[in-house]
Design an enzyme around this catalytic site. Structure first.
Site: not given
Ligand code: MN
Length: 238
Positions: A215, A112, A217
């Site tokens: 993202h 990001c 994650e």
């Protein structure tokens, strides 16, 4: 063989979005650990020689998400009203780490803000707000949409990203209000959103320098997103 040491940059303690960013960093630490790396958080505000010494010990660098890069870093004098979370200390630390990683051919993965930071570090610019991008679709989903697959991205053929993801089109989350404007020299766009906005970039002349606007994650349940962490660890091991 020793596990590779992965340095992870973080937001400052006084970031206005701290609680959400803390959650994202915790997920990144888990992603790196699960992929076989040793995660270590890089503090802000270190003296330059301390930072240099630390960077020299790392096998790989991971730039986490966060607030906006200071517009003066890419030559914008005016600030858009939506600009937020600018941190001089963070910009300084990350720009230095990225320049060293590029020069020293250290594996690098940006998430990001990390993609935006990489572009700025190499001489590119940003949309201070995605509304400045002609024909922009919605990219700014709230904190309740961390794992929402908000839009597709088209992945460029014969890119490192395509090799890692293993799919020509993937659906991703979208939690950003800024985007890449002028692409930095040497960077290649390797994924685009339906509105043409860059969603991933990489440095073709570098062993492994990949950055994504989404993202991963928050999407560790998905094989192709976990692969982004594995690919960094594998590159760091080499
Ligand atoms: Mn997006």
């Amino acid at each position: 063989m020793a596990k590779p040491l992965i340095g992870i940059t973080v937001h400052p303690d006084d970031d206005p979005d701290r609680s959400n960013l803390d959650t994202l960093v915790a997920l990144i630490l888990r992603g790196v650990e699960q992929a076989g790396g040793l995660p270590v958080v890089i503090p802000l505000g270190l003296a330059e020689d301390t930072l240099r010494g630390l960077a020299g010990r790392l096998d790989g660098l991971l730039l986490s998400g966060g607030g906006d890069v200071g517009p003066e870093r890419y030559g914008d004098r005016e600030r858009h009203p939506s600009l937020g979370g600018v941190s001089e200390a963070r910009d300084q630390t990350e720009l230095q780490l990225v320049r060293w990683a590029v020069r020293d051919r250290q594996p690098l993965f940006g998430i990001c803000r990390g993609a935006q930071l990489l572009n700025v570090a190499l001489g590119g610019s940003l949309y201070q707000d995605i509304s400045q991008h002609p024909g922009a679709i919605k990219h700014t989903y709230g904190d309740d949409a961390l794992a929402l697959l908000a839009h597709e991205v088209q992945v460029a053929e014969e890119s490192t990203l395509a090799r890692v993801l293993g799919q020509p089109v993937v659906r991703v989350n979208s939690l950003h209000h800024q985007g890449l404007r002028a692409l930095a020299p040497g960077l290649r766009v390797t994924a685009v959103a339906p509105d043409g906005l860059a969603e991933a970039v990489e440095l073709p002349d570098h062993p492994y320098a990949v950055a994504v606007q989404w993202h991963p994650e928050c999407l560790l349940d998905l094989t192709e997103q976990r692969a982004l962490f594995t690919a960094l660890i594998d590159a760091a091991r080499r």
